[in-house]
Write an enzyme that holds these catalytic residues in place. Structure first.
Site, PDB file in Angstrom:
ATOM      1  N   LYS A   1      10.283  -7.185  11.379  1.00  0.00           N
ATOM      2  CA  LYS A   1       8.965  -6.676  11.756  1.00  0.00           C
ATOM      3  C   LYS A   1       8.612  -7.264  13.120  1.00  0.00           C
ATOM      4  O   LYS A   1       8.466  -8.470  13.270  1.00  0.00           O
ATOM      5  CB  LYS A   1       7.918  -7.066  10.711  1.00  0.00           C
ATOM      6  CG  LYS A   1       6.549  -6.440  10.972  1.00  0.00           C
ATOM      7  CD  LYS A   1       5.562  -6.744   9.845  1.00  0.00           C
ATOM      8  CE  LYS A   1       4.237  -6.039  10.116  1.00  0.00           C
ATOM      9  NZ  LYS A   1       3.249  -6.263   9.034  1.00  0.00           N
TER      10      LYS A   1
ATOM     11  N   THR B   1       0.802  -1.223   0.000  1.00  0.00           N
ATOM     12  CA  THR B   1       0.000   0.000   0.000  1.00  0.00           C
ATOM     13  C   THR B   1       0.831   1.269   0.000  1.00  0.00           C
ATOM     14  O   THR B   1       0.277   2.352  -0.075  1.00  0.00           O
ATOM     15  CB  THR B   1      -0.903   0.045   1.243  1.00  0.00           C
ATOM     16  OG1 THR B   1      -0.079   0.071   2.409  1.00  0.00           O
ATOM     17  CG2 THR B   1      -1.815  -1.156   1.309  1.00  0.00           C
TER      18      THR B   1
ATOM     19  N   THR C   1       4.567  -5.153   3.965  1.00  0.00           N
ATOM     20  CA  THR C   1       5.416  -5.214   5.161  1.00  0.00           C
ATOM     21  C   THR C   1       5.583  -6.613   5.744  1.00  0.00           C
ATOM     22  O   THR C   1       6.563  -6.868   6.445  1.00  0.00           O
ATOM     23  CB  THR C   1       4.866  -4.286   6.256  1.00  0.00           C
ATOM     24  OG1 THR C   1       3.531  -4.674   6.597  1.00  0.00           O
ATOM     25  CG2 THR C   1       4.879  -2.838   5.801  1.00  0.00           C
ATOM     26  N   ASP C   2       4.665  -7.539   5.482  1.00  0.00           N
ATOM     27  CA  ASP C   2       4.709  -8.827   6.180  1.00  0.00           C
ATOM     28  C   ASP C   2       6.006  -9.590   5.953  1.00  0.00           C
ATOM     29  O   ASP C   2       6.530 -10.231   6.869  1.00  0.00           O
ATOM     30  CB  ASP C   2       3.523  -9.703   5.764  1.00  0.00           C
ATOM     31  CG  ASP C   2       2.236  -9.309   6.463  1.00  0.00           C
ATOM     32  OD1 ASP C   2       2.257  -8.323   7.229  1.00  0.00           O
ATOM     33  OD2 ASP C   2       1.206  -9.974   6.244  1.00  0.00           O
TER      34      ASP C   2
END
Length: 418
Positions: free
Chosen positions: A237, A84, A160-161
């Site tokens: 993360k 995104t 981001t994952d």
């Protein structure tokens, strides 16, 4: 009922109101509610539809911008793999669309025009949980092409994952004198709390710096004050939803970037580029994909290891407990792997800290069985590194290199303030 209409949908026990959005499934109605969240509803369960306000059908055609190159600015290529961070919003429907022409990027984030000459290119358009090693190779190839065509910095927009996996893979695959910055967003660009614009501004600024290597750029805290630049093999993360989800592990971030005043403050030494070799790129994209990452837990069965060995896997990364341990009941599986020339290496599931398999008898016995300690490597980094080593070297040489620093994945000592 058309896209853009504001509707009220009545189900058996509840009612939803919102703007009709595009749906990928013809059996589902998707609406954006006033809260900003999207909801998908099964058409069969909708009892009544009331159109409260008709909307204009969305038009996505836009006049071209006059984007003349500024000779005083560096040329930065922004490559999209999905996510995104560089999407744009259709404000009539609330739908979010990929924004990856240079025109789209400038419209979404006009501040970029003051930082660099921007080129946008789509490599992939996937959710990052669907990332594959083959896609890492595609990304590396695209990086090489852009640099050889004059890009002085690369920004990779990524979900981001799994962004830290990709950052690690590119660290081993790509040798270049230009900065390669991976950037993501935790909040979609249609939400007031979106971090997308500030992250991409800071990422492009980082890509203009006279540094080299692979990095991850994300928010440095929950507010909108600074972003942090992290080394690609020392970042993870660590939160599912916070905007500052990415943290440097066992190390401080490389730099702090203020996206408002475009200021970069370095927090530790950084690899400087050799400008005379700016167009030179060396790729090594050979990977052994038959590598597994296994988390150790109480009661773990040796049959798990035997399964991977019997199915042709060449390497196993263990996320051990504490300093790098497994239950003794797991030793049988490790022996089986060793007998079949499957390389087994140990990381720690504590994330912070390092493996030390010399402290307790369990660790010493595991080493005697051939398990390689991975020092302070993150499990995901060790996983990618073992794929890289087994794709390029034999069994014995891979064992020797696994515990040696190649691209900054291992620290000789850990900063206790991290």
């Amino acid at each position: 009922m058309d896209i853009g209409d504001f509707v009220k949908l009545e189900l058996e026990n509840t009612t939803y109101s919102g703007t009709v959005m595009p749906s990928l499934n013809e059996d589902t109605v998707v609406i954006k509610m006033k809260s900003g969240y999207n909801v998908g509803l099964d058409k069969k369960k909708i009892k009544n539809i009331e159109i409260l306000e008709s909307g204009d059908k969305p038009k996505y055609g836009l006049p071209p911008l006059n984007l003349e190159k500024n000779p005083k600015l560096k040329n930065i290529s922004i490559l999209s793999t999905g996510g995104t961070v560089a999407s744009r919003v259709d404000y009539k429907t609330g739908a979010v669309h990929p924004a990856f022409t240079a025109d789209d990027l400038i419209r979404a984030v006009p501040e970029l025009m003051d930082i660099a000459n921007i080129k946008g290119k789509v490599i992939l358009n996937i959710l990052s949980e669907n990332m594959l090693p083959a896609y890492w190779k595609m990304t590396a190839d695209a990086i090489k092409e852009e640099i050889e065509n004059g890009a002085e910095g690369i920004v990779i927009a990524h979900g981001t994952d799994t962004m830290h996996y990709t950052a690690s893979a590119l660290s081993f695959m790509v040798t270049s004198e230009v900065p390669i910055i991976l950037v993501g967003a935790q909040r979609s660009s249609d939400r007031p709390s979106s971090d997308a614009a500030l992250n991409i501004i800071a990422a492009v600024k980082a890509a203009t710096e006279p540094i080299k290597g692979v990095y991850v750029l994300m928010h440095g805290e929950t507010g909108d004050t600074v972003c942090h630049l992290h080394e690609g093999t020392k970042v993870r993360k660590l939160h599912s939803s916070r905007r500052d989800a990415f943290k440097s592990v066992n190390e401080t971030p490389i730099a702090e970037i203020n996206p408002f005043i475009k200021k970069v403050t370095y927090l530790r030494d950084v690899k400087s580029q050799d400008k005379s070799k700016i167009k030179e790129v060396v790729l090594n994209t050979d990977l052994e994909e038959k590598v597994a990452l296994i988390k150790v837990y109480p009661g773990i069965d040796s049959e798990i290891l035997k399964f991977y060995v019997d199915n042709g896997y060449k390497g196993i990364i263990l996320e051990g407990t504490g300093l790098g341990h497994t239950p003794e009941t797991f030793f049988e599986g490790i022996d089986y792997a060793n007998e079949n020339n499957v390389l087994v290496a140990m990381t720690t599931q504590t994330i912070n800290g390092r493996v030390n398999m010399n402290v307790y008898s369990n660790g010493r016995e595991l080493q005697a069985k051939g398990v390689i300690p991975c020092e302070d490597m993150l499990p995901e980094v060790a996983f990618v590194k073992l794929m890289h080593l087994l794709g390029n070297y034999g069994f014995e040489e891979s064992k020797e290199l696994m515990s040696k620093n190649i691209v900054g994945e291992i620290n000789e000592s850990i900063n206790l303030e991290c």
